[in-house]
Design an enzyme around this catalytic site. Structure first.
Site, PDB file in Angstrom:
ATOM      1  N   SER A 104       0.855  -1.239  -0.104  1.00 21.52           N
ATOM      2  CA  SER A 104      -0.015  -0.539  -0.015  1.00 21.52           C
ATOM      3  C   SER A 104       1.180   1.373  -0.407  1.00 21.52           C
ATOM      4  CB  SER A 104      -0.813   0.018   1.305  1.00 21.52           C
ATOM      5  OG  SER A 104      -2.048   1.046   1.071  1.00 21.52           O
ATOM      6  N   ASP A 249      -1.249   2.036  -3.756  1.00 21.05           N
ATOM      7  CA  ASP A 249      -2.056   0.928  -4.281  1.00 21.05           C
ATOM      8  C   ASP A 249      -3.071   1.293  -4.802  1.00 21.05           C
ATOM      9  OD1 ASP A 249      -2.861   1.100  -2.313  1.00 21.05           O
ATOM     10  OD2 ASP A 249      -3.219  -1.213  -1.870  1.00 21.05           O
TER      11      ASP A 249
HETATM   12 MG    MG Z   1      -3.545   1.448  -0.336  1.00 20.40          MG
END
Ligand code: MG
Length: 460
Positions: A104, A249
């Site tokens: 992420s 992400d």
């Molecule tokens: Mg994320």
């Protein structure tokens, strides 16, 4: 039954995270993937294995594929795409589950795994525990030579995602408004989707940090109001209608108005809630205890209920499913649109915002300044993981006055419109502090008082 053994936790707030070669060794990742595949094996469907832009993602993706196949389960390999695109693909392209190799917004040395159910949503905490037990007891399946899984390439993820989003908004209304949007991709995975989505909806798109790059050389993978100055400047110089920045992400998005003013996710999220509750009467709206009280005020205006959860995207998603809630949001820029898929999604959020502004016919700044104003401060303080619970216990003992909410960490309501939240991070060695009030002075005073207590409890 209370005889269950408890194992070392491997899943954090959002999946498994670590540093490849250190915590995330190939052996660990392969055995973990075997354990996950064992958990999904009964469905007899393929697992979608996706990845983000990180330098270590290709090697870890191969390890995950090996583990799944070694458990005798089929797997399809998807190329770089945002997490929500892999999630939407898992749900709509007929998979039994999904594994995404991503960390992420964490710094570039990190990587991790997010595990998705067949609905594309990250699996529940109970399912995580089941997988941890399979892993620790080494009860994962080991297929023999004739029953290993088969694999191929899944190439539909990006197009499937873009058309899925377009089906949820009024594309002709957006196109008629001819918006100009500046996108700060942050060298992340939205590079392959968001700019193309917006161009197809008739927007003029300018990108900042638009090249996918696992070193995140631009402003890093985590967008915060403090590191989005380039975005603000670009919005002003191109006379754009607004700017948007994504995390590594691509599931989170932060926005700035046409004047370059950047807003936290709960403010733009509330703008969207105000617009979308006209379409989804009654809600409910799901959000975390760290989100602005503004959401509650907007929901009340529409006679809709707000469900407050623990902090974490999975917690919001699962509460949305359990309560059939169409809308969810987080203060960090996560916005969830249930009719598409109840996960946070940066490109879906951008499309909804385009739709809201085109429908209202007002500028971003006019639309957002019409919402009641609250003052906020957020900070994080380093605290070793093994010290967190002792620190929280000390803070709890010292603070027993006011209305206390223990949904997640310690949330203390100082008065009707002033609160402070002290909570240990689920992914990093940090204690997070959030303060909010309708009165700036009171917010600052509350923040100052509690940050001193936190520092004192940590002992720095
Ligand atoms: Mg994320």
């Amino acid at each position: 039954m209370s005889t269950q053994t408890s194992y070392r936790k491997l899943f954090g707030t959002n999946g498994i995270r670590g540093i490849p070669g250190k915590d995330l060794t190939l052996e660990f990742v392969t055995e973990m993937a075997q354990s996950i595949a064992t958990y999904f094996a009964s469905s007899e469907k393929s697992i979608l294995v996706g990845k983000d832009v990180r330098n270590s993602s290709p090697v870890l993706q191969k390890a995950v594929l090996s583990g799944v196949l070694a458990a005798g389960v089929n797997a399809e390999e998807a190329d770089i795409a945002p997490t929500p695109a892999h999630q939407f693909g898992t749900r709509t392209l007929g998979y039994g589950g999904g594994i995404i190799v991503t960390a992420s917004h964490n710094p570039s040395q990190y990587n991790g795994m997010k595990v998705l159910g067949p609905d594309g949503v990250e699996i529940s905490r109970d399912s995580e525990k089941e997988i941890e037990a399979i892993y620790h007891e080494k009860k994962y399946r080991k297929a023999d030579w004739k029953s290993v899984g088969r694999s191929g390439k899944e190439t539909r993820v990006v197009e499937n995602y873009i058309t899925g989003i377009m089906s949820q908004v009024d594309v002709s209304k957006i196109a008629d408004a001819k918006p100009t949007v500046v996108m700060d991709i942050g060298n992340g995975a939205q590079a392959v989707t968001a700019p193309y989505l917006c161009e197809r909806m008739g927007c003029k798109v300018i990108t900042v940090n638009g090249q996918p790059d696992g070193n995140f050389p631009g402003r890093g993978p985590e967008p915060t109001p403090a590191n989005l100055k380039d975005l603000s400047e670009a919005v002003k110089s191109y006379h754009a209608d607004f700017g948007v920045a994504y995390d590594g992400d691509g599931d989170r998005s932060l926005f700035c108005d046409e004047n370059g003013e950047i807003y936290w996710g709960d403010r733009t999220g509330s703008l969207l809630v105000d617009f979308l509750l006209e379409r989804h009467k009654g809600g409910p709206v799901v959000t975390t205890v760290s989100t602005s009280q503004l959401v509650g005020i907007i929901a009340k205006k529409h006679d809709a209920l707000v469900i407050w959860t623990t902090v974490g995207a999975v917690d919001v998603s699962r509460a949305m499913i359990n309560n059939r809630a169409p809308l969810g949001l987080e203060e960090n820029g996560g916005f969830f649109y249930g009719p598409h898929i109840p996960v946070r999604d940066g490109a879906m959020t951008t499309a909804l915002l385009l739709n809201a502004l085109a429908s209202r016919g007002l500028s971003f700044s006019k639309t957002i300044t019409s919402l009641p104003l609250f003052y906020q401060k957020k900070a994080k303080f380093e605290c070793p993981n093994d010290k967190k619970s002792a620190v929280m216990k000390e803070l709890e003992l010292k603070n027993t006055e006011g209305k206390i909410d223990r949904t997640d960490g310690l949330k203390i309501w100082i008065d009707d419109h002033t609160w402070i939240l002290l909570r240990p991070s689920g992914t990093e060695p940090l204690i997070r502090v959030y303060a909010e009030s309708d009165n700036e002075e009171r917010m600052n005073a509350t923040y100052d008082r509690f940050q001193a207590l936190v520092k004192d409890a940590i002992g720095t």
